[in-house]
Scaffold this motif. Sequence first.
Motif, PDB file in Angstrom:
ATOM      1  N   GLU A  47      -9.371 -14.285 -13.602  1.00 31.84           N
ATOM      2  CA  GLU A  47      -9.208 -12.894 -13.223  1.00 31.84           C
ATOM      3  C   GLU A  47     -10.427 -12.046 -13.566  1.00 31.84           C
ATOM      4  O   GLU A  47     -10.599 -10.950 -13.028  1.00 31.84           O
ATOM      5  CB  GLU A  47      -7.979 -12.302 -13.932  1.00 31.84           C
ATOM      6  CG  GLU A  47      -6.672 -12.986 -13.592  1.00 31.84           C
ATOM      7  CD  GLU A  47      -6.242 -12.732 -12.171  1.00 31.84           C
ATOM      8  OE1 GLU A  47      -6.853 -11.882 -11.505  1.00 31.84           O
ATOM      9  OE2 GLU A  47      -5.297 -13.399 -11.711  1.00 31.84           O
ATOM     10  N   GLN A  48     -11.265 -12.539 -14.462  1.00 32.01           N
ATOM     11  CA  GLN A  48     -12.381 -11.726 -14.926  1.00 32.01           C
ATOM     12  C   GLN A  48     -13.368 -11.466 -13.800  1.00 32.01           C
ATOM     13  O   GLN A  48     -13.847 -12.387 -13.161  1.00 32.01           O
ATOM     14  CB  GLN A  48     -13.112 -12.443 -16.075  1.00 32.01           C
ATOM     15  CG  GLN A  48     -14.226 -11.643 -16.715  1.00 32.01           C
ATOM     16  CD  GLN A  48     -13.688 -10.451 -17.493  1.00 32.01           C
ATOM     17  OE1 GLN A  48     -12.558 -10.452 -17.933  1.00 32.01           O
ATOM     18  NE2 GLN A  48     -14.494  -9.430 -17.619  1.00 32.01           N
ATOM     19  N   PRO A  49     -13.687 -10.195 -13.497  1.00 33.08           N
ATOM     20  CA  PRO A  49     -14.687  -9.908 -12.466  1.00 33.08           C
ATOM     21  C   PRO A  49     -16.034 -10.508 -12.845  1.00 33.08           C
ATOM     22  O   PRO A  49     -16.408 -10.549 -14.012  1.00 33.08           O
ATOM     23  CB  PRO A  49     -14.749  -8.381 -12.430  1.00 33.08           C
ATOM     24  CG  PRO A  49     -13.467  -7.929 -13.057  1.00 33.08           C
ATOM     25  CD  PRO A  49     -13.112  -8.971 -14.067  1.00 33.08           C
ATOM     26  N   ILE A  50     -16.761 -10.966 -11.841  1.00 34.29           N
ATOM     27  CA  ILE A  50     -18.045 -11.614 -12.069  1.00 34.29           C
ATOM     28  C   ILE A  50     -19.166 -10.697 -11.618  1.00 34.29           C
ATOM     29  O   ILE A  50     -19.167 -10.188 -10.506  1.00 34.29           O
ATOM     30  CB  ILE A  50     -18.137 -12.954 -11.301  1.00 34.29           C
ATOM     31  CG1 ILE A  50     -17.002 -13.877 -11.747  1.00 34.29           C
ATOM     32  CG2 ILE A  50     -19.475 -13.622 -11.537  1.00 34.29           C
ATOM     33  CD1 ILE A  50     -16.992 -14.166 -13.215  1.00 34.29           C
ATOM     34  N   GLU A  51     -20.127 -10.497 -12.487  1.00 35.20           N
ATOM     35  CA  GLU A  51     -21.346  -9.781 -12.126  1.00 35.20           C
ATOM     36  C   GLU A  51     -22.499 -10.755 -12.205  1.00 35.20           C
ATOM     37  O   GLU A  51     -22.682 -11.414 -13.243  1.00 35.20           O
ATOM     38  CB  GLU A  51     -21.609  -8.611 -13.070  1.00 35.20           C
ATOM     39  CG  GLU A  51     -22.888  -7.874 -12.726  1.00 35.20           C
ATOM     40  CD  GLU A  51     -23.216  -6.806 -13.757  1.00 35.20           C
ATOM     41  OE1 GLU A  51     -24.270  -6.167 -13.609  1.00 35.20           O
ATOM     42  OE2 GLU A  51     -22.427  -6.636 -14.695  1.00 35.20           O
ATOM     43  N   PRO A  52     -23.294 -10.928 -11.139  1.00 36.04           N
ATOM     44  CA  PRO A  52     -24.416 -11.854 -11.200  1.00 36.04           C
ATOM     45  C   PRO A  52     -25.345 -11.512 -12.356  1.00 36.04           C
ATOM     46  O   PRO A  52     -25.666 -10.355 -12.605  1.00 36.04           O
ATOM     47  CB  PRO A  52     -25.116 -11.662  -9.844  1.00 36.04           C
ATOM     48  CG  PRO A  52     -24.048 -11.126  -8.958  1.00 36.04           C
ATOM     49  CD  PRO A  52     -23.166 -10.279  -9.832  1.00 36.04           C
ATOM     50  N   VAL A  73      -8.092  -5.260 -15.206  1.00 41.41           N
ATOM     51  CA  VAL A  73      -7.852  -6.642 -14.797  1.00 41.41           C
ATOM     52  C   VAL A  73      -8.236  -6.756 -13.338  1.00 41.41           C
ATOM     53  O   VAL A  73      -8.001  -5.838 -12.553  1.00 41.41           O
ATOM     54  CB  VAL A  73      -6.366  -7.033 -14.992  1.00 41.41           C
ATOM     55  CG1 VAL A  73      -6.118  -8.463 -14.526  1.00 41.41           C
ATOM     56  CG2 VAL A  73      -5.961  -6.879 -16.457  1.00 41.41           C
ATOM     57  N   LYS A  74      -8.841  -7.867 -12.976  1.00 39.91           N
ATOM     58  CA  LYS A  74      -9.267  -8.043 -11.597  1.00 39.91           C
ATOM     59  C   LYS A  74      -8.105  -7.835 -10.636  1.00 39.91           C
ATOM     60  O   LYS A  74      -7.042  -8.426 -10.785  1.00 39.91           O
ATOM     61  CB  LYS A  74      -9.854  -9.439 -11.396  1.00 39.91           C
ATOM     62  CG  LYS A  74     -10.415  -9.656  -9.996  1.00 39.91           C
ATOM     63  CD  LYS A  74     -11.005 -11.053  -9.851  1.00 39.91           C
ATOM     64  CE  LYS A  74     -11.543 -11.253  -8.434  1.00 39.91           C
ATOM     65  NZ  LYS A  74     -12.097 -12.602  -8.245  1.00 39.91           N
ATOM     66  N   GLY A  75      -8.305  -6.951  -9.668  1.00 38.65           N
ATOM     67  CA  GLY A  75      -7.284  -6.688  -8.676  1.00 38.65           C
ATOM     68  C   GLY A  75      -6.398  -5.506  -8.997  1.00 38.65           C
ATOM     69  O   GLY A  75      -5.550  -5.138  -8.186  1.00 38.65           O
ATOM     70  N   VAL A  76      -6.573  -4.891 -10.165  1.00 42.39           N
ATOM     71  CA  VAL A  76      -5.786  -3.718 -10.549  1.00 42.39           C
ATOM     72  C   VAL A  76      -6.766  -2.579 -10.828  1.00 42.39           C
ATOM     73  O   VAL A  76      -7.436  -2.565 -11.855  1.00 42.39           O
ATOM     74  CB  VAL A  76      -4.912  -3.989 -11.787  1.00 42.39           C
ATOM     75  CG1 VAL A  76      -4.121  -2.734 -12.149  1.00 42.39           C
ATOM     76  CG2 VAL A  76      -3.973  -5.160 -11.534  1.00 42.39           C
ATOM     77  N   GLU A  84      -3.414   7.100  -9.933  1.00 43.49           N
ATOM     78  CA  GLU A  84      -3.281   6.153  -8.818  1.00 43.49           C
ATOM     79  C   GLU A  84      -3.512   4.741  -9.317  1.00 43.49           C
ATOM     80  O   GLU A  84      -4.387   4.494 -10.151  1.00 43.49           O
ATOM     81  CB  GLU A  84      -4.283   6.491  -7.713  1.00 43.49           C
ATOM     82  CG  GLU A  84      -4.278   5.539  -6.538  1.00 43.49           C
ATOM     83  CD  GLU A  84      -5.335   5.892  -5.504  1.00 43.49           C
ATOM     84  OE1 GLU A  84      -5.170   6.937  -4.846  1.00 43.49           O
ATOM     85  OE2 GLU A  84      -6.335   5.147  -5.378  1.00 43.49           O
ATOM     86  N   ALA A  85      -2.724   3.820  -8.793  1.00 44.34           N
ATOM     87  CA  ALA A  85      -2.904   2.393  -9.075  1.00 44.34           C
ATOM     88  C   ALA A  85      -3.040   1.663  -7.754  1.00 44.34           C
ATOM     89  O   ALA A  85      -2.209   1.821  -6.857  1.00 44.34           O
ATOM     90  CB  ALA A  85      -1.723   1.843  -9.865  1.00 44.34           C
ATOM     91  N   ARG A  86      -4.099   0.886  -7.649  1.00 50.57           N
ATOM     92  CA  ARG A  86      -4.341   0.076  -6.447  1.00 50.57           C
ATOM     93  C   ARG A  86      -4.261  -1.389  -6.845  1.00 50.57           C
ATOM     94  O   ARG A  86      -5.028  -1.853  -7.693  1.00 50.57           O
ATOM     95  CB  ARG A  86      -5.704   0.389  -5.846  1.00 50.57           C
ATOM     96  CG  ARG A  86      -6.016  -0.367  -4.552  1.00 50.57           C
ATOM     97  CD  ARG A  86      -7.371   0.046  -4.026  1.00 50.57           C
ATOM     98  NE  ARG A  86      -7.683  -0.595  -2.756  1.00 50.57           N
ATOM     99  CZ  ARG A  86      -8.272  -1.798  -2.652  1.00 50.57           C
ATOM    100  NH1 ARG A  86      -8.610  -2.471  -3.748  1.00 50.57           N
ATOM    101  NH2 ARG A  86      -8.527  -2.316  -1.465  1.00 50.57           N
ATOM    102  N   LEU A  87      -3.318  -2.109  -6.243  1.00 53.42           N
ATOM    103  CA  LEU A  87      -3.074  -3.504  -6.588  1.00 53.42           C
ATOM    104  C   LEU A  87      -3.529  -4.391  -5.443  1.00 53.42           C
ATOM    105  O   LEU A  87      -3.003  -4.317  -4.335  1.00 53.42           O
ATOM    106  CB  LEU A  87      -1.583  -3.731  -6.870  1.00 53.42           C
ATOM    107  CG  LEU A  87      -0.921  -2.746  -7.857  1.00 53.42           C
ATOM    108  CD1 LEU A  87       0.562  -3.050  -7.994  1.00 53.42           C
ATOM    109  CD2 LEU A  87      -1.606  -2.804  -9.208  1.00 53.42           C
TER     110      LEU A  87
END
Length: 855
Positions: free
Chosen positions: A396-401, A583-586, A629-632
């Motif tokens: 779930e962890q977002p990846i940054e190059p 969290v990734k996606g939230v 606001e929450a975007r899932l």
Amino acid sequence: MGNRLRVRLLFLLTGLLIGLSGQLHAQTTYSITGLVTDAKNGEPVPFASVALVGKRVGTITDEKGRYTLRTNVLSDSLVVSSMGYANTRRAIDKERITQAIDVQLPMSAGTALQEVVVRAGENPAFRVLRQVRKNRSLNDRNRLKAYEYDSYQKTEIALSHLTDRMRQSMLFRKINQAMSQVDSIVDKEGNRLLPLLVSESVTHTYFRTGPQRRREDVRKTRIRGVAVDDAGLSSQLLGGTSLISQNFYDNYIPILGKDFASPIGENWRNWYEFFLADTTQLGDHICYEIQFDPKRPEDLAFTGKAWIDTTTFALCEIEAHIGSRANLNYVRELTIEQELEPTVDSSGSAGWLPVGLKMSADLTGVGKQSLGMRAQVTLRNSNIVVNKPKPILFYEQPIEPNDTVATTNEAYWGTVQRTLAGPDSLNKTDQKARMMIEKLREVPAVRTAEAIGQIAVTGFLKVGGFDLGPYPYLFAVNTVEGLRTRIGFRTNEEFSRHLVFRGYLAYGTLDKEFKYGGEADYLISRQHWTQLGVRMSYDLERLGLTPELIGGNRLFYALSRFGRYRGAYQSMQKEVFFVTEPVKGVLLRATVGSRTFDPLFPYEYRLNPELGDQSPVRSSIDDAYWSIEARLARKEKYIMDGNERITLGTKRAPVLTIRYTRGMTGLGSDFNYNRLTVRAQQTLRLGPLGRMTYLLSAGYTPSALPAPLLFPHIGNPTPLLTTNTFNRMQFYEFVSDRFVAMHMQHKFEGFLFNRLPGIRKLNWRLVANADMLWGTMSEKNQNVESSKPMPNGMRPIRFGHLDPSIPYVELGYGIDNIFKIFRVQAVHRLTYLEPGPNNIPTNRFVIKAAASISF
């Protein structure tokens, strides 16, 4: 939208150099001759297959075992095979135009084949394919709990099919002057290529099932190209491996936004004709060779060969082609090649994973003589580890190059080519292409073409640390402002990697007023996409058509400023916001802001509705609020473009947005109120029936408010078809204080038209839509609206409202892909056919058009 950014890159490169042409030089033809014999007794082996490794170039030996192979392009080796013998490779000297290579074939190990029972009247390939489906649970990679591997990827893009007219253009002549007489690269069909990009990347991919999760770490990239560089967006677009990781055990294979029927999917018999050709040895596996062709050339199906292991009935190798007759735009030919190998963990369970993959595409514009593009992606996977899943949060962890992704390190690439890439690493032709690209980038005319292409695709012109634009907002003409001119900018990563400024200034020649907007954001963390921002604007808006309400549809918002500007109001808006993705996606957003509503159309509302027409009235509104606001979007993928985050869409998962807004007089608002809105959207893949997209939204406010603070529904009376609006509803025709709206669009692709003689050659596609709205306005909100004549004698506008027992319904159908660009659609309004409260006539039926570019 899963590969849209990759597609965008291909079209960007085409658009940048739309007039480019290479030079014509004498074509080099290589000749290889030799004798194939039995290694044990020296006897010639007739009718043996001789082919170049990695190329679709080959021949067979004659009855005396001799062969002659002529080709315009070489690989590093050739492979010779024949029934009963082990496959044998021999190295090729690429520096020699003619050479002789004799091959001695050893006998194979003699692995016994499983018995194949052929029923009377049945195609013998069917029994093999039934066994493939029966054994899918043992061979499909999805049976593995988890797997991870290192990947080497090479991407090559070049212009092809250059016409004589293109070669005579001014841009081409300048390029030809800069290129030397020996600068020439030829593909295997003899077409001259002008390279635009050559890239290498190394990634480590993690995959887990139950629940399904995927993570890719881009370790290193090396890119040489026109209009691209090593860092940022390019390394992410070209570094990922998802573009060519198709699983042919799935029933449908997604390619360029379309779903192609798999030749080994569950519905193989409905789509394909099969021929069981022979058995052959691939490495350590004896395989059935099955050839397949689509029953209808226009269908989204493949032509090619599959090699099935005779003992496990697993897919060992596949070569699948998409031809020019398929209902797919801008593609002359597309080929996918995969090599798979079994994997075994400590428990002995196995699944087959791809170890070698290649996708090559020959793209074209509109018309047979249009400019072409040749793109090829080669992938090599190794160091595979199976059934060692990571914790869920790891995926779930977002990846940054990493900042060192694009740094130069020749020693690193030397190690990669020896240990990971192998024969797929950069060859002499690739090195030559890199040198040609460097020369191209030095041509001033090419640099100008790069800038024009960037504007056409992104809408912005990059000037150092600033991007100027976007160009769709540059000019507009309407009845309120006259000629509206707007200039805008935003800063990019060259200005700062944390601080981002945006702004614009606009002026109308008729109202003689300046409008402006500005925003300052501080990017706290890319890892969790956390930012703090403040924005302010003063501008002319149209009721129900703010950027927030139309979901960021930039083109529709720009076009809405043309023509008769009904429902216009002036607004001053100020906001402070905080965004974070824990969290990734939230994605969470908190906002505090204020806005004004000063209508330019006749409108008044009652300050004391209980007094009826005796109530004092007012037209302007001051609103102050805070919102959360929450975007899932749990399976959403995105990439970073400098300081901008670009979504690649979600995979078979809806995007859900929930917002609560609280208006407070304590913040300076005229009203205390509560508002709740919900929004969900998703694209559903329905196999042969095409794809369906839906947008479901709902809103509710229990407070007594003027109509502009409720929910004005988005109408679209313009001649242009716009999805996710009501195309037969007038602007602000209906307003609700509670509603549920549904927009559904279905693209049948070629499901129907591919089966109609005479029409199927046109590659038309059937589309249909349904737009429905359930809503109402409470009596207390109806009483807020004033009907008393205004001091100037005009009657104020009264907004219509819906009967909760009767939904508003529109149905539409039409033809898409006319000349690969246009869409014509009929729209029927089925309810609320009488003129509204402002005596605006309704039109039950209309034909609208739209233009778009899609595969």
